[in-house]
Design a protein around this motif. Sequence first.
Motif, PDB file in Angstrom:
ATOM      1  N   VAL A   1       0.815  -1.217   0.000  1.00 33.94           N
ATOM      2  CA  VAL A   1       0.000   0.000   0.000  1.00 33.94           C
ATOM      3  C   VAL A   1       0.853   1.273   0.000  1.00 33.94           C
ATOM      4  N   THR A   2       2.165   1.130   0.031  1.00 34.08           N
ATOM      5  CA  THR A   2       3.068   2.282   0.016  1.00 34.08           C
ATOM      6  C   THR A   2       2.850   3.107  -1.254  1.00 34.08           C
ATOM      7  N   PRO A   3       2.464   4.384  -1.140  1.00 34.54           N
ATOM      8  CA  PRO A   3       2.229   5.182  -2.346  1.00 34.54           C
ATOM      9  C   PRO A   3       3.524   5.747  -2.924  1.00 34.54           C
ATOM     10  N   ILE A   4       3.501   6.026  -4.215  1.00 36.44           N
ATOM     11  CA  ILE A   4       4.582   6.750  -4.886  1.00 36.44           C
ATOM     12  C   ILE A   4       4.053   8.176  -5.088  1.00 36.44           C
ATOM     13  N   LEU A   5       4.662   9.139  -4.424  1.00 35.83           N
ATOM     14  CA  LEU A   5       4.120  10.496  -4.373  1.00 35.83           C
ATOM     15  C   LEU A   5       5.064  11.511  -5.007  1.00 35.83           C
TER      16      LEU A   5
END
Length: 221
Positions: A155-159
């Motif tokens: 669930v780690t987002p790429i922001l």
Amino acid sequence: MQILEKLKPLVLTGLIAVWFSAHGNPLHAQSTEVLTVAGGCFWCVESDFESVPGVVEAVSGYTGGTTANPTYKDVTRGGTGHYEAVQIVFDPAKVSRERLLELFFRSVDPTDPGGQFCDRGDSYRTAVFVSNSQERALAEQTKAQAQQDLGQKIVTPILPAKTFYQAEDYHQDYYKGDSLVFTRFGPKRQAAAYKRYRQACGRDAKVAQLWGDAAPFAKGH
């Protein structure tokens, strides 16, 4: 006039030396890159990545939010939108961005949307911050591979990267500090307090459970 002509090269050399002293060596500056990640407690991320060959330094700070110049209390209280994050300065000739991303995903619990280990709340969530489409593509590719290897949804987002605010001085290199601090375990030197905190928080135990032999840092603590 002959004396002046002879002195010109010396004067020029001196001026160049003064300029480099004031502005830093641009060749050195160009030889490093930065990867910014959020992996829960920034003391732990800093400690992990400063052990990686090719990493020049890791700096604790805050990013991803809207509050300018936030303090630690601001961020942990909530409402700033900031993550506890770390800027990893590295030499790409010695370690690649891809390799650092691989290490990052395997040093956290990327399946947890609510924080990391004992640290709960938005500021302790995981994230990878990118500055351009090339960095995003690499991060997404590395994330997809990590998800395939783990067999669970990451669930780690790429922001998109935002302004990075360096944390207070006492947070920098906390894991090896010698200052006396008061903790729930009693008064301890920073380095000892850090080890007790990390163990009590269960970071390495959970990472080892998730990633097994692929966990790059859990065995070292």
